[in-house]
Design an enzyme around this catalytic site. Structure first.
Site, PDB file in Angstrom:
ATOM      1  CG  HIS A   1      -1.473   0.829   1.234  1.00 31.23           C
ATOM      2  ND1 HIS A   1      -2.147   2.243   0.269  1.00 31.23           N
ATOM      3  CD2 HIS A   1      -3.216   0.891   1.886  1.00 31.23           C
ATOM      4  CE1 HIS A   1      -3.086   2.222   0.841  1.00 31.23           C
ATOM      5  NE2 HIS A   1      -3.950   2.139   1.721  1.00 31.23           N
ATOM      6  CG  HIS A  40      -4.181   0.671  -8.061  1.00 37.02           C
ATOM      7  ND1 HIS A  40      -5.792   0.340  -8.137  1.00 37.02           N
ATOM      8  CD2 HIS A  40      -3.875   1.661  -7.204  1.00 37.02           C
ATOM      9  CE1 HIS A  40      -5.751   1.103  -6.867  1.00 37.02           C
ATOM     10  NE2 HIS A  40      -4.717   2.075  -6.700  1.00 37.02           N
ATOM     11  CG  ASP A  74       2.881   4.470  -3.597  1.00 33.52           C
ATOM     12  OD1 ASP A  74       2.599   6.071  -3.297  1.00 33.52           O
ATOM     13  OD2 ASP A  74       1.541   3.480  -3.452  1.00 33.52           O
TER      14      ASP A  74
HETATM   15  N1  ACO Z   1       5.392  -6.246 -10.157  1.00 37.71           N
HETATM   16  C1  ACO Z   1       5.405  -7.265 -11.221  1.00 37.71           C
HETATM   17  N2  ACO Z   1       4.172  -7.907 -10.774  1.00 37.71           N
HETATM   18  C2  ACO Z   1       2.967  -7.399 -10.355  1.00 37.71           C
HETATM   19  C3  ACO Z   1       3.288  -6.595 -10.412  1.00 37.71           C
HETATM   20  C4  ACO Z   1       4.165  -5.685  -9.902  1.00 37.71           C
HETATM   21  N3  ACO Z   1       4.418  -4.597  -8.813  1.00 37.71           N
HETATM   22  N4  ACO Z   1       2.403  -6.290  -9.260  1.00 37.71           N
HETATM   23  C5  ACO Z   1       1.010  -7.291  -9.833  1.00 37.71           C
HETATM   24  N5  ACO Z   1       1.940  -9.446  -9.945  1.00 37.71           N
HETATM   25  C6  ACO Z   1       1.686  -9.233 -11.009  1.00 37.71           C
HETATM   26  C7  ACO Z   1       1.397 -10.909  -9.847  1.00 37.71           C
HETATM   27  O1  ACO Z   1       3.122 -11.097  -9.566  1.00 37.71           O
HETATM   28  C8  ACO Z   1       0.795 -11.280 -10.164  1.00 37.71           C
HETATM   29  O2  ACO Z   1       1.111 -12.584 -11.142  1.00 37.71           O
HETATM   30  P1  ACO Z   1       0.018 -14.164 -10.965  1.00 37.71           P
HETATM   31  O3  ACO Z   1      -0.472 -13.809 -11.864  1.00 37.71           O
HETATM   32  O4  ACO Z   1       1.775 -14.548 -12.452  1.00 37.71           O
HETATM   33  O5  ACO Z   1       0.793 -14.317  -9.772  1.00 37.71           O
HETATM   34  C9  ACO Z   1      -0.451  -9.881 -10.925  1.00 37.71           C
HETATM   35  O6  ACO Z   1       0.313  -9.795 -11.173  1.00 37.71           O
HETATM   36  C10 ACO Z   1      -1.400 -10.143  -9.997  1.00 37.71           C
HETATM   37  O7  ACO Z   1      -1.235  -9.594  -8.552  1.00 37.71           O
HETATM   38  P2  ACO Z   1      -1.399  -9.145  -7.558  1.00 37.71           P
HETATM   39  O8  ACO Z   1      -0.696  -9.177  -6.465  1.00 37.71           O
HETATM   40  O9  ACO Z   1      -2.356 -11.374  -7.395  1.00 37.71           O
HETATM   41  O10 ACO Z   1      -2.593  -7.688  -7.218  1.00 37.71           O
HETATM   42  P3  ACO Z   1      -3.608  -7.344  -6.757  1.00 37.71           P
HETATM   43  O11 ACO Z   1      -4.590  -6.701  -6.834  1.00 37.71           O
HETATM   44  O12 ACO Z   1      -3.923  -8.485  -5.525  1.00 37.71           O
HETATM   45  O13 ACO Z   1      -2.059  -6.398  -5.926  1.00 37.71           O
HETATM   46  C11 ACO Z   1      -1.174  -4.392  -5.811  1.00 37.71           C
HETATM   47  C12 ACO Z   1      -2.276  -4.964  -6.266  1.00 37.71           C
HETATM   48  C13 ACO Z   1      -0.412  -4.742  -4.234  1.00 37.71           C
HETATM   49  C14 ACO Z   1      -1.459  -2.711  -6.143  1.00 37.71           C
HETATM   50  C15 ACO Z   1      -0.011  -5.214  -6.838  1.00 37.71           C
HETATM   51  O14 ACO Z   1      -0.290  -4.916  -8.272  1.00 37.71           O
HETATM   52  C16 ACO Z   1       1.519  -5.199  -6.292  1.00 37.71           C
HETATM   53  O15 ACO Z   1       2.014  -5.483  -5.115  1.00 37.71           O
HETATM   54  N6  ACO Z   1       2.036  -3.678  -6.221  1.00 37.71           N
HETATM   55  C17 ACO Z   1       3.184  -2.881  -6.370  1.00 37.71           C
HETATM   56  C18 ACO Z   1       2.739  -2.670  -4.991  1.00 37.71           C
HETATM   57  C19 ACO Z   1       2.106  -1.027  -5.003  1.00 37.71           C
HETATM   58  O16 ACO Z   1       3.249  -0.579  -5.853  1.00 37.71           O
HETATM   59  N7  ACO Z   1       2.069  -0.770  -4.249  1.00 37.71           N
HETATM   60  C20 ACO Z   1       0.937   1.142  -3.907  1.00 37.71           C
HETATM   61  C21 ACO Z   1      -0.298   0.493  -4.618  1.00 37.71           C
HETATM   62  S1  ACO Z   1      -1.265   1.878  -4.931  1.00 37.71           S
HETATM   63  C22 ACO Z   1      -0.715   3.363  -3.652  1.00 37.71           C
HETATM   64  O17 ACO Z   1      -1.303   2.399  -2.650  1.00 37.71           O
HETATM   65  C23 ACO Z   1      -1.159   4.297  -3.937  1.00 37.71           C
END
Ligand code: ACO
Length: 372
Positions: free
Chosen positions: A219, A258, A309
């Site tokens: 987050h 996201h 971010d």
């Molecule tokens: N880098 C690489 N791969 C990613 C990323 C990433 N940043 N985000 C998602 N993926 C991939 C996952 O590995 C997953 O792949 P898979 O299906 O092969 O296992 C797929 O995309 C789905 O990812 P989830 O984590 O299940 O997606 P979810 O909707 O639960 O998560 C989240 C969203 C937490 C924002 C995720 O994209 C993430 O962890 N991003 C990095 C952290 C981040 O930037 N957070 C800030 C959010 S915005 C804010 O707070 C202002």
């Protein structure tokens, strides 16, 4: 047994809000109907804070009075200064804010729900003071004066941090960053705050829960994690090589992806323009070109886009803000969104208490301790 519930409540509509929408198709963002593009281009952060807390854009008089109330609420009670001085310099500033908010809730508790707006304005006004007071005390032993002459929360924070008024460009960039971070529907920290509010608990408990949820790298903590990633690279080519290795190793790249947005995060375009301008003005072209290359690789290899971010990290670096303060800055702004959600929850409350699908063992007989 039915279908497995969506992990992480994805796609579940968990309540109603009139505060913001990410748009029907997961594109676009509005606060009470005003587009984030308009607000970032024209508003001061205080206008957006007022909009969220009171439900309408302030008139000129309302804005002046609101800013005057905030300016007069920046002091830190002496006992809270003692608490801050006890917290080690090695602490994460998010932990300091969480403790500071909790301590303020003990020293100046919300009297009753009719007192909620006063409590919110007080917290909004004095959180920059708490954060920077602790920072200077722990880094240089100085007990700074927190009631400096500053027109806004953006000015106040930058002035306290750097010991002098900020340039016009830096002030405006800070207003924009605070506006973009202010509100975002049922994100994890807001939902945590609403859950606490739904038990009819107090204002400071709900905000403390929000800070705790925001702290994690999935987050708000992602802006710091993004900066740490970018800092590893001397130039765009080395960034590209390392990023490809990280992706091959299935690592997550912080600042990308996201839960709700599927095509782009509309806040990212705005902060990216600011990042570019600030990097040029600060002679930090390397920082911007490394960031841009990381974005290109993520789009090409993973079809992923930066969230708010990612470019916030380079923008904050150009404002000379220490990396560990990036997520705390998110707090200084999001207090407005959390507060508005707490008020909204209280206005039409029902305890938030979902159900769980039981997947544990079937009923079984108790065994005395020697027979297990
Ligand atoms: N880098 C690489 N791969 C990613 C990323 C990433 N940043 N985000 C998602 N993926 C991939 C996952 O590995 C997953 O792949 P898979 O299906 O092969 O296992 C797929 O995309 C789905 O990812 P989830 O984590 O299940 O997606 P979810 O909707 O639960 O998560 C989240 C969203 C937490 C924002 C995720 O994209 C993430 O962890 N991003 C990095 C952290 C981040 O930037 N957070 C800030 C959010 S915005 C804010 O707070 C202002």
């Amino acid at each position: 047994m039915g279908n497995k519930p969506a992990g992480g409540l994805e796609g579940v509509i968990a309540g109603q809000t009139r505060l913001s929408t990410v748009g029907v198709d997961g594109v676009g963002l509005t606060y009470l109907g005003y587009s984030i593009e308009d607000l970032a281009a024209h508003a001061e952060f205080e206008e957006v804070a007022f909009l969220l807390l009171y439900g309408h854009l302030p008139t000129r008089d309302e804005l002046m009075q609101f800013k005057a109330r905030l300016a007069s609420a920046r002091s830190i009670p002496p006992s809270l200064k003692s608490v801050l001085e006890q917290l080690p310099g090695s602490a994460h500033p998010m932990d300091v804010l969480r403790t500071g908010c909790s301590a303020l809730g003990v020293l100046e508790p919300e009297v009753d729900f009719a007192d909620q707006h006063r409590a919110a304005e007080r917290l909004l006004a004095c959180m920059p003071s708490l954060l920077v007071y602790w920072y200077h005390f722990q880094t240089s032993g100085r007990r700074i004066e927190v009631e400096v002459d500053a027109d806004s929360i953006a000015d106040h924070f930058l002035h306290l941090l750097h010991g002098r008024p900020a340039s016009e460009q830096h002030r405006r960039a800070m207003h924009v960053a605070l506006i973009l971070y202010a509100e975002h529907e049922f994100n994890a920290s807001t939902f945590a705050a609403r859950i606490v509010a739904s038990t009819l608990s107090d204002y400071h408990s709900a905000i403390t829960a929000g800070i705790g949820a925001l702290r994690g790298p999935l987050h708000g903590g992602a802006n710091e994690a993004a900066m740490e990633l970018i800092d590893q690279f001397q130039d765009p080519d080395s960034a590209e090589g390392s990023l490809l290795e990280m992706l091959a190793g299935k690592q997550k790249i912080m600042g990308f992806g996201h839960r709700v947005y599927k095509q782009c995060d509309p806040r990212s375009d705005i902060i990216q323009k600011w990042s570019k301008q600030l990097c040029e003005a600060a002679g930090q072209q390397r920082l911007y070109s490394v960031s841009e290359r990381i974005e290109q690789v993520m789009r090409r290899e993973k079809r992923m886009f930066p969230n708010l971010d990612f470019y916030s990290a380079s923008a904050f670096r150009c404002l000379d803000i220490p990396t560990a303060m990036f997520t705390p800055l998110f707090v200084l702004s999001r207090i407005t969104g959390w507060s508005a959600h707490i008020f909204e929850q209280r206005g039409d409350n029902r305890l938030i208490r979902p159900a769980a699908e039981y997947i544990g063992p079937a009923a079984r007989p108790w065994l005395p301790v020697d027979e297990r």
